[in-house]
Design a protein around this motif. Structure first.
Motif: not given
Length: 391
Positions: A230-234, A244-252
């Motif tokens: 569903d999403h990643g982790e920073g 939840g706060n940013l849009l970089y690849s680690g979370v997207m």
């Protein structure tokens, strides 16, 4: 290597089945908070033999992207086929409008038995995703915010053992890699310096049990399995520890694997959105669908992070991906070449021209929701406490 022939495979070229024709049983597994580069087939830091085996015999999407780096909005996109700007869920603890059609509703109306087993508070039935499921197991225990993978798997195995007639659609959600990280033994000892990876290794063990039971149940018949994050982790990338706060690849960027009858093995490098899970599963069920992940047609893939805007007053954030180019708009514009710079360390905004269609997609994306009332205003005290545990 890109799977260039998948769109012309026998499976993809067959006409849509009518509802009264035999249809596959379908298992959808969603992996909460799971980075694409934190699985064994992309990393030598963790062992995930079951996911590795699944990726080896199915189709792996190396550029799969979430719509929102939060649990409820991302799952709502998968189960409606819509971006968050369309379905209206921009953060956890909001409530989905009844007029949004869900995947399970379409499948149940099409003759499927439907069941869901979710493991985290953000997906409790009160938030709206239970519609269409004959059975929706969201019992995480009184006072708890999550349920471990083992008990969730046991609930799903019990359902699989009931031998429901006809095709089944089962959604199983694993929450384990979500903070706080507390893997059970022996995974805690195997990954003492990274309990996050320990949680992923534990989740992989339970996922293996689930897939084996599902395939035994459907032995000799048509079946499909779709595994998606569903999403990643920073994990500290670009200064973000969690998500939840940013849009970089680690979370997207998230894992996405498809396995099943008639599906060849390979890798798809085309950027795809997890919202296309909805369309793809509808197509498998012989229902009307506008998109198939296995065809992997190129499109501009969008994503957003509005929690910081809604809760902290930050700039609204939106991303767009076309080919290898990823653009993030958050007050200022950032441009990255994913092929040459997958960790997004070099911002090319000062030296590159952005494709006009990407610019148009970003400008037309509805960032500001009509209702910006804090979602927690409508929650009771117990719900607030459970959400607080999850950050």
């Amino acid at each position: 290597m890109c799977l260039v022939c998948i769109s012309c495979s026998p499976e993809a070229s067959q006409p849509k089945a009518e509802v009264d024709q035999p249809r596959p049983s379908i298992l959808l597994i969603t992996l909460d908070t799971t980075r694409a580069d934190s699985l064994g087939f992309e990393s030598n830091k963790v062992e995930t033999p079951n996911l590795d085996a699944l990726a080896a015999r199915g189709v792996r999407f190396s550029q799969a992207w979430t719509t929102v780096p939060m649990t409820l909005p991302a799952h709502t996109s998968m189960l409606t086929g819509l971006y968050a700007s369309e379905h209206g869920i921009r953060e956890n603890s909001r409530f989905l409008d009844d007029d949004r059609t869900l995947l399970a509703e379409r499948l149940r109306d099409g003759g499927y038995s439907t069941a869901a087993f979710v493991s985290g508070y953000p997906l409790k039935r009160q938030f709206g995703l239970a519609r269409g499921f004959d059975h929706y197991d969201d019992d995480v225990g009184k006072g708890n915010a999550e349920r471990a993978a083992g008990p969730t798997t046991e609930r799903a195995l019990s359902y699989l053992g009931s031998k429901s007639p006809g095709p089944v659609f089962i959604w199983v959600h694993y929450f384990d890699p979500h903070d706080p990280y507390a893997p059970p033994e022996p995974f805690r000892s195997r990954y003492p310096s990274s309990p996050y990876l320990g949680e992923i290794a534990y989740m992989d063990q339970e996922l293996g049990r689930l897939i084996e039971a599902f395939e035994v149940r459907n032995a000799g018949g048509d079946s499909r399995v779709l595994v998606v994050g569903d999403h990643g982790e920073g994990l500290g990338d670009h200064g973000e520890l969690l998500h939840g706060n940013l849009l970089y690849s680690g979370v997207m960027r998230v894992p996405l694997i498809v396995v099943g009858s008639g599906i060849p093995s390979g890798e798809v490098e085309t950027a795809v959105s997890i919202r296309r899970v909805f369309d793809t599963i509808l197509g498998w069920a012989g229902l009307e669908s506008d998109f198939d992940l296995l065809a992997a047609d190129e499109e501009i893939v969008m994503g957003e992070a509005l929690k910081p805007f809604l809760q902290y007053g930050w700039q609204p954030q939106v991303m767009a991906i076309r080919g290898d180019i990823r653009v993030i708009q958050a007050g200022e514009t950032e441009v990255y070449d994913l092929r040459s710079d997958p960790t997004e360390s070099e911002d090319l905004s000062g030296s590159s021209q952005i494709d006009s269609e990407i610019v148009e997609a970003i400008e037309s994306y509805a960032l500001i929701p009509v209702d910006v009332q804090a979602s927690s205003d409508s929650l009771d005290e117990e719900s607030r406490k459970q959400l607080a545990v999850l950050g």
